[in-house]
Write a protein that holds these residues in place. Structure first.
Motif, PDB file in Angstrom:
ATOM      1  N   GLU A 179       0.835  -1.207   0.000  1.00 26.56           N
ATOM      2  CA  GLU A 179       0.000   0.000   0.000  1.00 26.56           C
ATOM      3  C   GLU A 179       0.869   1.258   0.000  1.00 26.56           C
ATOM      4  N   GLN A 180       1.954   1.240   0.752  1.00 27.91           N
ATOM      5  CA  GLN A 180       2.866   2.385   0.761  1.00 27.91           C
ATOM      6  C   GLN A 180       3.510   2.585  -0.603  1.00 27.91           C
ATOM      7  N   LEU A 181       3.925   1.495  -1.225  1.00 32.22           N
ATOM      8  CA  LEU A 181       4.526   1.596  -2.561  1.00 32.22           C
ATOM      9  C   LEU A 181       3.514   2.151  -3.564  1.00 32.22           C
ATOM     10  N   TYR A 182       2.269   1.694  -3.450  1.00 35.32           N
ATOM     11  CA  TYR A 182       1.233   2.165  -4.360  1.00 35.32           C
ATOM     12  C   TYR A 182       1.003   3.668  -4.176  1.00 35.32           C
ATOM     13  N   ILE A 183       0.952   4.120  -2.936  1.00 34.79           N
ATOM     14  CA  ILE A 183       0.751   5.545  -2.655  1.00 34.79           C
ATOM     15  C   ILE A 183       1.900   6.376  -3.219  1.00 34.79           C
ATOM     16  N   GLU A 255       3.097  -3.323 -12.056  1.00 39.13           N
ATOM     17  CA  GLU A 255       3.333  -4.450 -11.147  1.00 39.13           C
ATOM     18  C   GLU A 255       2.911  -4.095  -9.716  1.00 39.13           C
ATOM     19  N   ILE A 256       3.170  -2.859  -9.307  1.00 39.34           N
ATOM     20  CA  ILE A 256       2.791  -2.419  -7.969  1.00 39.34           C
ATOM     21  C   ILE A 256       1.271  -2.418  -7.835  1.00 39.34           C
ATOM     22  N   GLU A 257       0.602  -1.916  -8.862  1.00 35.74           N
ATOM     23  CA  GLU A 257      -0.862  -1.881  -8.829  1.00 35.74           C
ATOM     24  C   GLU A 257      -1.431  -3.302  -8.819  1.00 35.74           C
ATOM     25  N   ALA A 258      -0.814  -4.202  -9.577  1.00 36.64           N
ATOM     26  CA  ALA A 258      -1.278  -5.586  -9.606  1.00 36.64           C
ATOM     27  C   ALA A 258      -1.100  -6.257  -8.251  1.00 36.64           C
ATOM     28  N   ALA A 259       0.008  -5.979  -7.586  1.00 35.72           N
ATOM     29  CA  ALA A 259       0.245  -6.544  -6.259  1.00 35.72           C
ATOM     30  C   ALA A 259      -0.790  -6.036  -5.261  1.00 35.72           C
ATOM     31  N   ARG A 260      -1.117  -4.762  -5.377  1.00 33.65           N
ATOM     32  CA  ARG A 260      -2.134  -4.206  -4.491  1.00 33.65           C
ATOM     33  C   ARG A 260      -3.483  -4.890  -4.705  1.00 33.65           C
ATOM     34  N   LYS A 261      -3.861  -5.059  -5.961  1.00 35.68           N
ATOM     35  CA  LYS A 261      -5.141  -5.699  -6.256  1.00 35.68           C
ATOM     36  C   LYS A 261      -5.161  -7.146  -5.767  1.00 35.68           C
ATOM     37  N   ALA A 262      -4.027  -7.806  -5.822  1.00 37.04           N
ATOM     38  CA  ALA A 262      -3.964  -9.202  -5.383  1.00 37.04           C
ATOM     39  C   ALA A 262      -4.083  -9.331  -3.861  1.00 37.04           C
ATOM     40  N   LEU A 263      -3.547  -8.361  -3.156  1.00 40.93           N
ATOM     41  CA  LEU A 263      -3.534  -8.443  -1.694  1.00 40.93           C
ATOM     42  C   LEU A 263      -4.783  -7.847  -1.051  1.00 40.93           C
ATOM     43  N   VAL A 264      -5.299  -6.794  -1.659  1.00 45.85           N
ATOM     44  CA  VAL A 264      -6.462  -6.104  -1.089  1.00 45.85           C
ATOM     45  C   VAL A 264      -7.545  -6.052  -2.155  1.00 45.85           C
ATOM     46  N   LYS A 265      -8.402  -7.032  -2.179  1.00 45.23           N
ATOM     47  CA  LYS A 265      -9.415  -7.145  -3.225  1.00 45.23           C
ATOM     48  C   LYS A 265     -10.697  -6.416  -2.800  1.00 45.23           C
TER      49      LYS A 265
END
Length: 265
Positions: A179-183, A255-265
Protein backbone atom coordinates in the motif's frame (compact mmCIF):
# COMPACT_ATOMS: atom_id res chain seq x y z
CA UNK A 1 -9.53 -20.05 13.90
CA UNK A 2 -6.38 -21.12 12.18
CA UNK A 3 -3.11 -20.65 14.01
CA UNK A 4 0.37 -21.50 12.85
CA UNK A 5 3.09 -21.96 15.45
CA UNK A 6 6.81 -22.53 15.10
CA UNK A 7 6.23 -25.97 16.63
CA UNK A 8 3.70 -26.79 13.92
CA UNK A 9 6.19 -25.77 11.26
CA UNK A 10 8.84 -27.91 12.84
CA UNK A 11 6.54 -30.90 13.00
CA UNK A 12 5.72 -30.61 9.31
CA UNK A 13 9.35 -30.26 8.32
CA UNK A 14 10.35 -33.19 10.48
CA UNK A 15 7.62 -35.39 9.07
CA UNK A 16 8.79 -34.57 5.57
CA UNK A 17 12.47 -35.16 6.11
CA UNK A 18 12.50 -37.93 8.69
CA UNK A 19 9.58 -40.17 7.88
CA UNK A 20 11.53 -42.96 6.18
CA UNK A 21 13.90 -43.79 9.02
CA UNK A 22 13.83 -47.33 10.29
CA UNK A 23 14.11 -47.68 14.05
CA UNK A 24 15.81 -50.62 15.67
CA UNK A 25 14.96 -49.35 19.08
CA UNK A 26 11.67 -47.49 19.60
CA UNK A 27 12.90 -45.58 22.63
CA UNK A 28 16.11 -44.52 20.88
CA UNK A 29 14.14 -43.51 17.78
CA UNK A 30 11.71 -41.40 19.80
CA UNK A 31 14.59 -39.70 21.57
CA UNK A 32 16.36 -38.96 18.27
CA UNK A 33 13.12 -37.70 16.74
CA UNK A 34 12.54 -35.38 19.67
CA UNK A 35 16.10 -34.02 19.45
CA UNK A 36 15.92 -33.50 15.69
CA UNK A 37 12.53 -31.83 15.95
CA UNK A 38 13.86 -29.46 18.63
CA UNK A 39 16.78 -28.56 16.35
CA UNK A 40 14.45 -27.92 13.40
CA UNK A 41 12.14 -25.85 15.56
CA UNK A 42 15.03 -23.78 16.90
CA UNK A 43 16.44 -23.23 13.41
CA UNK A 44 13.09 -22.11 11.98
CA UNK A 45 12.39 -19.79 14.90
CA UNK A 46 15.89 -18.29 14.70
CA UNK A 47 15.48 -17.52 11.01
CA UNK A 48 12.07 -15.87 11.35
CA UNK A 49 13.22 -13.94 14.42
CA UNK A 50 16.20 -12.68 12.43
CA UNK A 51 14.02 -11.53 9.51
CA UNK A 52 11.57 -9.79 11.83
CA UNK A 53 14.36 -8.08 13.77
CA UNK A 54 15.83 -6.66 10.58
CA UNK A 55 12.39 -5.65 9.35
CA UNK A 56 11.51 -3.87 12.59
CA UNK A 57 14.75 -1.86 12.57
CA UNK A 58 13.78 -0.09 9.36
CA UNK A 59 12.10 3.23 10.01
CA UNK A 60 8.70 3.94 8.51
CA UNK A 61 8.63 6.41 5.57
CA UNK A 62 7.96 9.97 6.65
CA UNK A 63 4.72 10.28 4.71
CA UNK A 64 2.98 7.80 7.05
CA UNK A 65 4.39 9.21 10.27
CA UNK A 66 2.23 11.16 12.70
CA UNK A 67 5.18 12.82 14.38
CA UNK A 68 7.07 16.07 13.85
CA UNK A 69 9.33 14.13 11.48
CA UNK A 70 6.43 13.39 9.17
CA UNK A 71 5.96 14.92 5.77
CA UNK A 72 4.11 18.26 5.50
CA UNK A 73 1.77 19.55 2.81
CA UNK A 74 1.07 23.12 1.82
CA UNK A 75 -2.44 24.55 2.09
CA UNK A 76 -2.75 24.31 -1.70
CA UNK A 77 -1.61 20.68 -1.75
CA UNK A 78 -4.16 19.73 0.90
CA UNK A 79 -6.94 21.09 -1.31
CA UNK A 80 -6.30 18.42 -3.95
CA UNK A 81 -7.55 15.33 -2.16
CA UNK A 82 -6.16 11.92 -3.21
CA UNK A 83 -8.58 9.74 -5.14
CA UNK A 84 -6.48 6.57 -4.91
CA UNK A 85 -7.16 5.63 -1.28
CA UNK A 86 -9.16 2.52 -0.50
CA UNK A 87 -12.80 3.01 0.44
CA UNK A 88 -13.19 2.10 4.13
CA UNK A 89 -16.20 -0.04 3.16
CA UNK A 90 -13.77 -2.53 1.63
CA UNK A 91 -13.53 -3.95 5.15
CA UNK A 92 -16.96 -5.52 4.61
CA UNK A 93 -15.66 -7.44 1.59
CA UNK A 94 -12.85 -9.17 3.50
CA UNK A 95 -14.04 -12.68 4.31
CA UNK A 96 -11.05 -14.82 5.29
CA UNK A 97 -8.88 -14.09 8.30
CA UNK A 98 -5.88 -13.44 6.05
CA UNK A 99 -7.86 -10.90 4.00
CA UNK A 100 -8.99 -9.13 7.17
CA UNK A 101 -5.39 -8.75 8.35
CA UNK A 102 -4.29 -7.38 4.96
CA UNK A 103 -7.19 -4.94 4.64
CA UNK A 104 -6.59 -3.78 8.22
CA UNK A 105 -2.97 -2.96 7.36
CA UNK A 106 -3.83 -1.21 4.09
CA UNK A 107 -6.62 0.89 5.60
CA UNK A 108 -4.31 1.89 8.46
CA UNK A 109 -1.81 3.22 5.94
CA UNK A 110 -4.54 5.03 4.02
CA UNK A 111 -5.88 6.61 7.20
CA UNK A 112 -2.48 8.25 7.70
CA UNK A 113 -2.64 9.70 4.19
CA UNK A 114 -6.21 10.89 4.78
CA UNK A 115 -5.01 12.63 7.94
CA UNK A 116 -2.16 14.18 6.01
CA UNK A 117 -4.65 15.76 3.59
CA UNK A 118 -7.00 16.71 6.45
CA UNK A 119 -9.72 14.43 5.14
CA UNK A 120 -12.42 12.91 7.39
CA UNK A 121 -11.18 9.67 8.95
CA UNK A 122 -14.23 8.55 10.94
CA UNK A 123 -15.10 5.85 8.40
CA UNK A 124 -11.51 4.61 8.42
CA UNK A 125 -11.62 4.39 12.22
CA UNK A 126 -14.88 2.44 12.14
CA UNK A 127 -13.59 -0.06 9.59
CA UNK A 128 -10.26 -0.50 11.35
CA UNK A 129 -12.01 -1.06 14.68
CA UNK A 130 -14.43 -3.56 13.11
CA UNK A 131 -11.62 -5.52 11.45
CA UNK A 132 -9.58 -5.63 14.65
CA UNK A 133 -12.65 -6.96 16.50
CA UNK A 134 -13.34 -9.57 13.79
CA UNK A 135 -9.73 -10.71 13.83
CA UNK A 136 -9.73 -10.91 17.63
CA UNK A 137 -5.96 -11.27 17.84
CA UNK A 138 -4.79 -11.13 21.46
CA UNK A 139 -1.53 -9.72 20.12
CA UNK A 140 -3.36 -6.43 19.51
CA UNK A 141 -4.27 -6.09 23.18
CA UNK A 142 -1.48 -3.67 24.05
CA UNK A 143 -1.69 -1.70 20.80
CA UNK A 144 -3.62 1.41 21.82
CA UNK A 145 -4.10 2.76 18.29
CA UNK A 146 -5.20 -0.07 16.00
CA UNK A 147 -4.41 2.28 13.10
CA UNK A 148 -0.71 1.91 13.90
CA UNK A 149 -0.66 -1.88 13.55
CA UNK A 150 0.73 -1.54 10.02
CA UNK A 151 4.02 -0.35 11.55
CA UNK A 152 4.71 -4.02 12.42
CA UNK A 153 6.98 -3.37 15.37
CA UNK A 154 9.21 -5.95 17.01
CA UNK A 155 6.85 -5.94 20.02
CA UNK A 156 3.94 -6.86 17.76
CA UNK A 157 5.98 -9.64 16.13
CA UNK A 158 6.90 -11.10 19.51
CA UNK A 159 3.29 -11.01 20.65
CA UNK A 160 2.06 -12.63 17.42
CA UNK A 161 4.77 -15.30 17.62
CA UNK A 162 3.73 -16.02 21.19
CA UNK A 163 0.09 -16.32 20.14
CA UNK A 164 0.82 -18.54 17.14
CA UNK A 165 0.10 -15.81 14.59
CA UNK A 166 3.48 -15.23 12.92
CA UNK A 167 2.08 -16.05 9.49
CA UNK A 168 -0.43 -13.22 9.91
CA UNK A 169 2.35 -10.83 10.93
CA UNK A 170 3.72 -11.22 7.40
CA UNK A 171 0.23 -10.75 5.96
CA UNK A 172 0.15 -7.39 7.76
CA UNK A 173 3.66 -6.44 6.69
CA UNK A 174 3.10 -7.37 3.04
CA UNK A 175 -0.13 -5.42 2.66
CA UNK A 176 1.26 -2.38 4.47
CA UNK A 177 4.38 -2.23 2.30
CA UNK A 178 2.49 -2.71 -0.98
CA UNK A 179 0.00 0.00 0.00
CA UNK A 180 2.87 2.39 0.76
CA UNK A 181 4.53 1.60 -2.56
CA UNK A 182 1.23 2.16 -4.36
CA UNK A 183 0.75 5.55 -2.66
CA UNK A 184 4.28 6.63 -3.57
CA UNK A 185 3.71 5.59 -7.17
CA UNK A 186 0.73 8.00 -7.32
CA UNK A 187 2.76 11.07 -6.33
CA UNK A 188 6.47 10.29 -6.40
CA UNK A 189 7.64 13.90 -6.44
CA UNK A 190 5.91 14.64 -3.14
CA UNK A 191 6.22 11.39 -1.26
CA UNK A 192 9.84 10.76 -2.20
CA UNK A 193 10.83 14.36 -1.48
CA UNK A 194 12.00 13.48 2.03
CA UNK A 195 13.77 10.27 1.00
CA UNK A 196 17.53 9.98 0.95
CA UNK A 197 19.47 7.13 -0.61
CA UNK A 198 19.41 5.12 2.63
CA UNK A 199 15.63 5.48 2.88
CA UNK A 200 15.23 4.33 -0.71
CA UNK A 201 17.43 1.30 -0.10
CA UNK A 202 15.49 0.47 3.07
CA UNK A 203 12.21 0.36 1.17
CA UNK A 204 13.53 -2.20 -1.28
CA UNK A 205 15.24 -4.14 1.52
CA UNK A 206 11.81 -4.57 3.13
CA UNK A 207 10.69 -6.35 -0.04
CA UNK A 208 13.59 -8.80 0.17
CA UNK A 209 12.84 -9.57 3.82
CA UNK A 210 9.12 -10.07 3.22
CA UNK A 211 9.78 -12.35 0.26
CA UNK A 212 12.18 -14.42 2.34
CA UNK A 213 9.54 -14.86 5.05
CA UNK A 214 6.52 -15.44 2.81
CA UNK A 215 8.32 -17.84 0.48
CA UNK A 216 9.38 -19.97 3.44
CA UNK A 217 5.98 -19.80 5.11
CA UNK A 218 4.17 -20.67 1.87
CA UNK A 219 5.49 -24.23 2.24
CA UNK A 220 3.28 -24.65 5.31
CA UNK A 221 0.56 -22.02 5.01
CA UNK A 222 -1.52 -22.06 1.79
CA UNK A 223 -3.07 -18.69 2.68
CA UNK A 224 0.26 -16.91 2.39
CA UNK A 225 1.28 -18.49 -0.91
CA UNK A 226 -0.71 -15.89 -2.94
CA UNK A 227 1.04 -13.15 -0.96
CA UNK A 228 4.45 -14.49 -1.95
CA UNK A 229 3.29 -14.76 -5.56
CA UNK A 230 1.96 -11.18 -5.56
CA UNK A 231 5.16 -9.83 -4.02
CA UNK A 232 7.62 -11.73 -6.24
CA UNK A 233 7.56 -9.28 -9.22
CA UNK A 234 8.46 -6.49 -6.79
CA UNK A 235 11.85 -8.06 -6.12
CA UNK A 236 13.01 -6.11 -9.17
CA UNK A 237 12.64 -2.95 -7.09
CA UNK A 238 16.23 -3.09 -5.86
CA UNK A 239 17.16 0.60 -5.77
CA UNK A 240 20.06 1.89 -3.71
CA UNK A 241 19.34 5.57 -4.38
CA UNK A 242 16.35 7.89 -4.67
CA UNK A 243 16.92 8.38 -8.40
CA UNK A 244 17.01 4.63 -8.98
CA UNK A 245 13.83 4.18 -6.96
CA UNK A 246 12.00 6.85 -8.97
CA UNK A 247 13.07 5.27 -12.24
CA UNK A 248 12.23 1.73 -11.14
CA UNK A 249 8.83 2.77 -9.82
CA UNK A 250 8.05 4.37 -13.18
CA UNK A 251 8.92 1.11 -14.90
CA UNK A 252 7.00 -1.04 -12.39
CA UNK A 253 3.88 1.01 -11.74
CA UNK A 254 1.70 -1.72 -13.27
CA UNK A 255 3.33 -4.45 -11.15
CA UNK A 256 2.79 -2.42 -7.97
CA UNK A 257 -0.86 -1.88 -8.83
CA UNK A 258 -1.28 -5.59 -9.61
CA UNK A 259 0.25 -6.54 -6.26
CA UNK A 260 -2.13 -4.21 -4.49
CA UNK A 261 -5.14 -5.70 -6.26
CA UNK A 262 -3.96 -9.20 -5.38
CA UNK A 263 -3.53 -8.44 -1.69
CA UNK A 264 -6.46 -6.10 -1.09
CA UNK A 265 -9.42 -7.14 -3.23
Amino acid sequence: MKKLSILALAAIVFAACGGNKSANNAEESDSLKSFEQEQIEASIKMHFDSIAAEFSKIDQPSFVKETKDGITLTKEEKQVKPTYLLAPAIADEATTLAEKYRVLAALSVDKRIANLYEMPVEDFDKSITKLAADIDDPSFKDVEDKGSIFETSSDLYEAMEKNGRINYFWQLASAALVEQLYIVSQNKDKFLSTFNDETAANVTFRIILILDATNRLSQYDPEIAPVAAAMTPLEHLNATSVNELKSQMDDMKAEIEAARKALVK
